[in-house]
Structure formats: C-alpha cells, structure tokens
Write a protein that holds these residues in place. Structure first.
Motif, PDB file in Angstrom:
ATOM      1  N   VAL A   1       0.698  -0.757  -0.080  1.00 14.05           N
ATOM      2  CA  VAL A   1       0.390  -0.260  -0.296  1.00 14.05           C
ATOM      3  C   VAL A   1       0.657   1.207  -0.031  1.00 14.05           C
ATOM      4  O   VAL A   1       0.552   1.936  -0.574  1.00 14.05           O
ATOM      5  N   ASN A   2       2.349   0.863   0.548  1.00 15.59           N
ATOM      6  CA  ASN A   2       3.207   2.582   0.578  1.00 15.59           C
ATOM      7  C   ASN A   2       3.700   2.904  -0.841  1.00 15.59           C
ATOM      8  O   ASN A   2       4.675   3.950  -0.702  1.00 15.59           O
ATOM      9  N   ALA A   3       3.410   2.166  -1.845  1.00  9.14           N
ATOM     10  CA  ALA A   3       4.343   2.249  -3.073  1.00  9.14           C
ATOM     11  C   ALA A   3       3.968   3.504  -3.228  1.00  9.14           C
ATOM     12  O   ALA A   3       5.037   3.609  -3.994  1.00  9.14           O
ATOM     13  N   ASP A   4       2.723   3.609  -3.316  1.00  2.85           N
ATOM     14  CA  ASP A   4       2.244   4.946  -4.910  1.00  2.85           C
ATOM     15  C   ASP A   4       2.191   6.072  -3.317  1.00  2.85           C
ATOM     16  O   ASP A   4       1.355   6.891  -4.186  1.00  2.85           O
ATOM     17  N   LEU A   5       2.464   6.182  -2.324  1.00  2.63           N
ATOM     18  CA  LEU A   5       2.393   7.090  -1.317  1.00  2.63           C
ATOM     19  C   LEU A   5       2.709   8.236  -0.727  1.00  2.63           C
ATOM     20  O   LEU A   5       3.887   8.157  -0.524  1.00  2.63           O
ATOM     21  N   ARG A   6       2.233   9.402  -1.467  1.00  4.60           N
ATOM     22  CA  ARG A   6       2.876  10.788  -1.021  1.00  4.60           C
ATOM     23  C   ARG A   6       2.144  11.110   0.157  1.00  4.60           C
ATOM     24  O   ARG A   6       1.014  11.083   0.310  1.00  4.60           O
ATOM     25  N   TRP A   7       3.285  11.298   1.706  1.00  2.00           N
ATOM     26  CA  TRP A   7       2.975  11.604   2.379  1.00  2.00           C
ATOM     27  C   TRP A   7       2.059  13.567   2.602  1.00  2.00           C
ATOM     28  O   TRP A   7       3.032  14.407   2.711  1.00  2.00           O
ATOM     29  N   CYS A   8       0.602  13.155   1.725  1.00  2.00           N
ATOM     30  CA  CYS A   8       0.615  14.751   1.691  1.00  2.00           C
ATOM     31  C   CYS A   8      -0.928  14.704   1.920  1.00  2.00           C
ATOM     32  O   CYS A   8      -1.298  13.442   2.256  1.00  2.00           O
ATOM     33  N   GLY A   9      -1.500  15.647   2.561  1.00  2.00           N
ATOM     34  CA  GLY A   9      -3.006  16.422   2.593  1.00  2.00           C
ATOM     35  C   GLY A   9      -4.142  15.657   1.161  1.00  2.00           C
ATOM     36  O   GLY A   9      -3.794  15.781   0.480  1.00  2.00           O
TER      37      GLY A   9
ATOM     38  N   GLN B   1      -9.666  18.204  -4.216  1.00  2.00           N
ATOM     39  CA  GLN B   1      -9.270  19.233  -4.049  1.00  2.00           C
ATOM     40  C   GLN B   1     -10.007  19.780  -2.991  1.00  2.00           C
ATOM     41  O   GLN B   1     -10.924  19.581  -2.092  1.00  2.00           O
ATOM     42  N   ARG B   2      -8.763  20.514  -1.917  1.00  2.00           N
ATOM     43  CA  ARG B   2      -8.732  21.622  -0.936  1.00  2.00           C
ATOM     44  C   ARG B   2      -9.971  22.382  -1.454  1.00  2.00           C
ATOM     45  O   ARG B   2     -11.791  22.357  -0.754  1.00  2.00           O
ATOM     46  N   ALA B   3     -10.121  22.963  -2.058  1.00  2.00           N
ATOM     47  CA  ALA B   3     -11.322  23.788  -2.837  1.00  2.00           C
ATOM     48  C   ALA B   3     -12.706  23.215  -3.320  1.00  2.00           C
ATOM     49  O   ALA B   3     -14.041  23.788  -2.897  1.00  2.00           O
TER      50      ALA B   3
ATOM     51  N   GLY C   1     -16.676  31.204  -3.774  1.00  2.00           N
ATOM     52  CA  GLY C   1     -16.375  32.371  -2.966  1.00  2.00           C
ATOM     53  C   GLY C   1     -15.176  31.381  -2.334  1.00  2.00           C
ATOM     54  O   GLY C   1     -14.051  31.584  -2.102  1.00  2.00           O
ATOM     55  N   ALA C   2     -16.057  30.769  -1.623  1.00  2.00           N
ATOM     56  CA  ALA C   2     -15.187  29.356  -0.248  1.00  2.00           C
ATOM     57  C   ALA C   2     -13.690  28.903  -0.890  1.00  2.00           C
ATOM     58  O   ALA C   2     -13.010  28.650  -0.675  1.00  2.00           O
ATOM     59  N   ALA C   3     -13.936  28.369  -2.355  1.00  2.00           N
ATOM     60  CA  ALA C   3     -12.862  27.671  -2.937  1.00  2.00           C
ATOM     61  C   ALA C   3     -12.336  28.609  -3.326  1.00  2.00           C
ATOM     62  O   ALA C   3     -11.018  28.170  -2.773  1.00  2.00           O
TER      63      ALA C   3
ATOM     64  N   ALA D   1     -12.533  23.530 -14.083  1.00  2.00           N
ATOM     65  CA  ALA D   1     -12.679  21.713 -13.666  1.00  2.00           C
ATOM     66  C   ALA D   1     -13.518  21.048 -12.243  1.00  2.00           C
ATOM     67  O   ALA D   1     -13.685  20.071 -12.324  1.00  2.00           O
ATOM     68  N   LEU D   2     -12.824  22.375 -11.026  1.00  2.00           N
ATOM     69  CA  LEU D   2     -13.877  21.469 -10.137  1.00  2.00           C
ATOM     70  C   LEU D   2     -15.869  21.205 -10.275  1.00  2.00           C
ATOM     71  O   LEU D   2     -15.846  20.294  -9.668  1.00  2.00           O
ATOM     72  N   ILE D   3     -16.393  22.145 -10.807  1.00  2.00           N
ATOM     73  CA  ILE D   3     -17.381  21.688 -10.865  1.00  2.00           C
ATOM     74  C   ILE D   3     -18.253  20.945 -11.814  1.00  2.00           C
ATOM     75  O   ILE D   3     -19.038  20.149 -11.387  1.00  2.00           O
ATOM     76  N   ALA D   4     -16.922  20.896 -13.237  1.00  2.00           N
ATOM     77  CA  ALA D   4     -17.123  19.815 -14.195  1.00  2.00           C
ATOM     78  C   ALA D   4     -16.885  18.211 -13.238  1.00  2.00           C
ATOM     79  O   ALA D   4     -17.505  17.173 -13.513  1.00  2.00           O
TER      80      ALA D   4
END
Lengths: 279, 282, 100
Positions: B197-205, B223-225, B244-246, B257-260
């Motif tokens: 499981v660690n093979a493609d793991l980047r330690w980020c949010g 994504q966070r937005a 606005g919040a995004a 891209a977000l709404i799509a």
C-alpha cells in the motif's frame, strides 16, 4: 388459509440474480427485515426486483417481543414501512428478547415462561399486529439452557399466546430437534403435540455439534444441510398437519443456489406426497 | 440495573437485567457477584450459557468487520477482531439494524492505545463509515450537468446545488487518507490484488468524495477547494458563495475543472434558484 | 466548516463555472461518464460473486454459535495487515497487543 406457497429459501445477496431468475413454481424467499431497513440503495432495489417475481416473507430477529418492555417504536415503524413497501406473504418474529434497556444483543435470548412473560408477549404481539395491520407468526427458538421457574411448557405458552393475541405460529423443526437434544426431551412428542391449525410456516435448517462438547450440545448454526433426523420429524409433521409453507434456512457455509434448490425440492416432495390435503 | 428510587423491577425485568449483565462478563472472568437474580448463577454455570455469550459477541464483531473492511485489511483480522471485542463491550449495538453498528468506531480507534502508532486509522474508519452511509442513503437522481449549463450567468450566481443524498466528502490536511483507504477498500472488495500500500503513497493532504448516484458507491479524489465548495452547497449557499469559499482556500483553484469534476461524479441531488438577490461584491 | 466570508466573486469565477458545467454536459453526451451503467453492472456482479460490495453487509441471522473465536488474548504476533507496509513521516507504526 391458503397462501399458495410451497417451499422457499432464505435469500442471500450472493444469490440475488439466480433468485430473481428462478422459476416461480411456488418458490418464495425469506429475509430478515433488519437488513433492509434502509432509505434506499441496491439492497432495497434487489428486494423489490425479486419481489416482482416471487412472494416474500419478512422474518424479524430484532423486535424483542419477550422483553419486559414495549417494542421500540422506531423499529416497529421501520418494519411497518418495509411491510407496506414489499407486501410480504408472511411476517414472523421470535419468542425471545434481544433489546433491553437501550442496548441490542444480536441473539434470541431465553426467559422463564411465566404468566407475567405471557402477558408481556401477548401485549407486544398485539402492538406489532396493530402497527402492521396484519397477523404475524411467532417462532419457537432453539434452547441451550435449563431455566427454573417456567410456569408453562413451550407449546402451552405458544398456544395461549396465539389464542389471546390472534397470532399464528412458526414451527422451526430444527429448533425442536436442537432443543430436545440440549434439554433432554423427545422431539417426536413435541412435534406431535404442536397445534397444527396454528402453523403458518415451517422452518428447516442445519445444526452442528458444539466444537468443545460435541453432541452433548447442539448449535443451531444454519451452516449445514438439514439433518436426516430433522427431515424425519418434518415428514412426521406434514403427514399429520398437511402442507405448510416451508423454508430452508442457510446463513453460513453458503452453498450454490443450485444446491439450495435441490434441498428445497426435497421439501416440495414431502409437501406433495400423496394423501396430503391443502392446508 | 435499576436506578435507586424507582420501583423494583418485575421478575421478568429482573431476570433480563441479570442475564444481560452476565452476558457482558467475559468467560473466565470470575463468576461471583452476578446481580439481581438468585437463579442466574445456575444458568451461567451451564455450558449452554457460552452459546448466548459467544453468539452475542460474534454478532457484534462480525457486524463491525463487515462495516469496516478497510480497517480490518490494514490491521489484519486477528487484531481487528480483538479490538472489536473491546469496542463491543464499551459500545454495544443500540438497534437491531447492524448496518448502523459502529458509527463511533473512528473515535474509539482515536483513543485506543494499542493503535496509537497508526495515526491514520481513525480517518480511514471515517471513510468506511461514509461508504456505508452512501450505500444505504435515499435514492436520488443526480443533477445533470446540462441543467446547469443552460442557465444564464445571472441565474448561475444565485443557483443553489444541494449535495446528493448519498454524498459524503472530507478533506484531510496532513495524511493521504484517501489513498490508504481506497487501496485497502479495493482489496477488501476484491477489486485489486493485495500488495504494498506504501508503493504510491505521497505523505500529503488529500480529499475524497464518496457518493452513490446510482447502484454502486463510487469515490473521487477531491482538492481542498472542492471540499470548501461542497461545504457551502450543503449549507444552502449559492454557487457564487461556494465559488468564493473555494477561492478562499485556494486562490489558484480551477473552478471549471472543479464543477465539472463534481457534476461528473453525481455529487448534486437538487438544483434550486435562491430568491435572495445576488449581491455585487463591494 | 463553512466559509462565510463574503469574498469577491468575479464574473470570471461565474464564467468558469458555466464553462465547467458545459464541459461536464459535453462529457455526458460523449458517454465519458458511462460509469453509471458500467458500475451498476459491476456492483450487481460483485454481489453475485459473493464479495462484500453492494450487498453483503453485516448478516443479521438467527443462527447460534458456541465458538469463542474472538478472544483478544489469542493474539500473539503483530497482525498481518497491510499497515505493516505503510511508512509515515514518523516511521513505520506498529500495532500493540490487545488485552481483553
């Protein structure tokens, strides 16, 4: 009462597609309503799809009818919603308790069959039948304990329950066999004494010996084919009582749908034996 | 137990109090002190009592394992089932619908000392819970992108998109929870071969949307937005407010891209036009 | 959770949303979101294969068991889960035994 139901099968998700496609030759399916008390999604969609071709039976495990308390109104409301949605041919529950003081224990727990308990169960069955606007059937559970303080034997208790509440009975032949072995009574005598006119449904299932104690303690494990001794009791029952809707229950070590159909056909053959009059 | 000051329970209630208490005592934990009912010691001493005790516990453990397959895969079945016993003693089921069971398992894991070195477990458990909620949620036809595409820009600003009844989403600031969860879940569902499981793991949010627009639960990386956008939608805010919040959490967010992404996923269940007049920003 | 900042939303943001909606509608026309049907079939197929996907869930059954297969003290070794391969910034975490 004629339901037109022959022998049925417990419905498992693994068999949804085969269950739907199976010939509607008196086949029916039984589920635990607790697994379908959901707002939506594929389970409910499958249940309704199968219901479009085959009759259904809702066999509850969670109403806790023998608790010294009223049934949970929320649970009862959800059961009523499911009954309205799938219009089952049969609805049943157990002579047992499981919910008590806010916690649910996933089992069918025993109790002393006293006059107090009888009044409780009568009242609770009455509440359920009023909420569902229909009769339900109550099943004899498997027993593992000798309990002091019974004021009724089980058949007398169930008969009186049916008389006072207007419910019918579900006779689980395997439970009779398991209980008879565990408590030391003759299963034939129980089968012969059971009031035939009250039987709405019959259950058949497999059991297994306790891993530690062997045949001194039989477990109602639903993980094996119906045992030969249970088939004998079933034939004895049907010869006396006439055909009754009969379910093959299987919950663990699930075989193929074809294997379950084969077991079911054996029950159909018993139900169709010459000289049997329709119930 | 009956609280002091209330009438003493009926014999049946007393039996059930005592039986329930005896079920909760682990086998071999000492027989003394079963409260309330003089006959119960005779029941607990019979071999058959273990059948009830074990069936109750096995039912709780099986249900928790079925509801948290990703956790079971991560920690292994033996550890999971041992943890599930501790969990069941502290948090027995409240209702007979075991699909609901274990709603607080993530919080349990967060406080569970033997899992202290695996800080990602509670959030992975939260995603298993989201999967179950999406699986059993009310059916709803997702909002079609074409409906939104037809709106005039002024109407778009005051459009409210309600998240789909099954939609659950989360953003995790510090850990790649979605990647860990997804890998374990897919293995549990037989959709991927077990492996590193660690093979493609980047330690980020990471963020994720779990939703069931039709029969199958699906999941989409967010994504966070996106999460900030959905939070505003869930609160009944307009698309203007959501956009606005995004942008507030990520000024570089690509709103197209977000709404799509969200529309493709079937993230929305209702489209409404807010009657509030759109306020031009000062 | 909710960000109630009355942040300036430019016409650019709204046109970006409009473009995104058109893009998603276009995807739908081209059948790029055919996942709907495909996933449903897969979901149903998985149920048939007996995997714990769209259908199995926890079984509420009325069957009994006497097996005590859940004893925590039977736990001897670090469990063989996939967590043994996950390396966090603080290193490889491990599970501790459970005393039940």
């Amino acid at each position: 009462m004629t339901t037109g139901l022959s022998a049925g099968l417990g419905l498992k998700p693994r068999h949804y597609e085969e269950a739907f496609a199976a010939p509607a030759d008196g086949l029916w399916f039984e589920v635990h309503p607790e697994n379908y008390m959901v707002d939506g999604g594929p389970r409910l969609a499958w249940l309704e799809t199968i219901r479009s071709r085959h009759p259904l039976s809702l066999h509850g495990v969670g109403m806790s009818l023998a608790a010294a308390a009223e049934p949970d109104p929320d649970h009862l409301r959800r059961l009523a919603g499911l009954v309205d949605r799938v219009l089952p041919a049969l609805v049943s529950e157990h002579l047992a308790w499981s919910s008590w003081r806010g916690a649910y224990r996933p089992d069918l727990l025993p109790f002393p069959r006293t006059r107090e308990a009888l009044q409780r169960v009568v009242d609770n069955v009455d509440r359920v039948q009023r909420a569902l606007r229909r009769q339900i059937a109550i099943e004899n559970p498997s027993h593992y304990l000798r309990i002091d303080g019974h004021e009724f034997d089980e058949i007398a208790f169930l008969t009186e329950l049916a008389r006072r509440s207007g419910c019918r009975l579900l006779l689980d032949v395997n439970n009779v066999f398991v209980s008879a072995r565990n408590l030391g009574f003759a299963p034939e005598a129980y089968i012969d004494a059971f009031p035939a006119h009250l039987i709405a449904e019959v259950h058949l299932a497999g059991h297994s010996p306790d891993p530690a104690l062997g045949k001194a303690l039989l477990i109602d494990s639903h993980d094996a084919p119906v045992a030969p001794a249970v088939w004998s009791l079933y034939e004895r029952l049907i010869a006396r009582a006439g055909p009754r809707p009969t379910l093959i229950e299987r919950d663990d070590n699930l075989p193929s749908f074809a294997a379950l159909q084969l077991e079911r056909r054996r029950a159909v053959a018993v139900l169709r034996a010459p000289g049997r009059e329709a119930a | 137990m009956t609280p002091t000051g209330t009438p003493s329970p009926s014999p049946l209630a007393a039996f059930q109090d005592a039986f329930a208490a005896a079920l909760a005592v682990p086998e071999g934990a000492g027989g003394g002190g079963l409260p309330g009912h003089p006959d119960l010691a005779g029941l607990v001493a019979q071999p058959g009592f273990a059948v009830y005790r074990n069936t109750v516990m096995k039912g709780c453990v099986d249900a928790l394992q079925a509801n948290y397959p990703s956790i079971a895969g991560l920690v292994g079945e033996a550890w999971f089932r041992a943890a599930a016993v501790v969990h069941a003693r502290a948090h027995p089921p409240l209702r007979p619908t075991l699909l609901d069971y274990g709603a607080g398992f993530a919080e349990f894991l967060a406080a569970f000392e033997p899992a202290r070195e695996l800080p990602y477990l509670p959030d992975v458990a939260r995603l298993d819970r989201c999967w179950t909620e999406a699986h059993v949620a009310r059916d709803e036809v997702p909002v079609a992108a074409a409906m939104l595409a037809r709106l005039e820009p002024a109407d778009l600003a005051r459009t409210v998109l309600r998240p789909h009844a099954s939609a659950r989403w989360a953003w995790f600031d510090d850990q790649p929870i979605r990647s860990i969860w997804q890998r374990s879940r897919e293995v549990a569902q037989g959709e991927a071969v077990a492996g590193d499981v660690n093979a493609d793991l980047r330690w980020c949010g990471e963020g994720v949307l779990i939703v069931r627009p039709e029969a199958a639960v699906r999941w989409v990386p967010l994504q966070r937005a996106d999460c900030a956008f959905l939070d505003v939608c869930a609160a009944g805010g307009t698309l203007a407010a959501a956009a606005g919040a995004a942008l507030a959490v990520d000024a570089q967010a690509d709103l197209s891209a977000l709404i799509a992404r969200l529309l493709d996923a079937g993230a929305f269940g209702q489209l409404e036009l807010s009657t509030d007049q759109f306020q031009e920003p000062p | 959770m909710m960000n109630r900042n009355a942040l300036a939303v430019t016409a650019f943001a709204l046109s970006a949303l409009a473009a995104g909606a058109a893009m998603a509608a276009d995807n739908k026309d081209k059948g790029m979101d055919k996942k709907g049907v495909a996933e449903m079939e897969k979901c149903y197929g998985v149920a048939l294969a007996g995997k714990n996907d769209c259908a199995a869930g926890p079984g509420t059954t009325c069957a009994g068991t006497s097996k005590a297969d859940y004893q925590g003290n039977a736990w001897k070794q670090v469990a063989k889960g996939t967590c043994t391969t996950i390396k966090t910034p603080k290193g490889m975490g491990s599970l501790q035994p459970i005393k039940s």
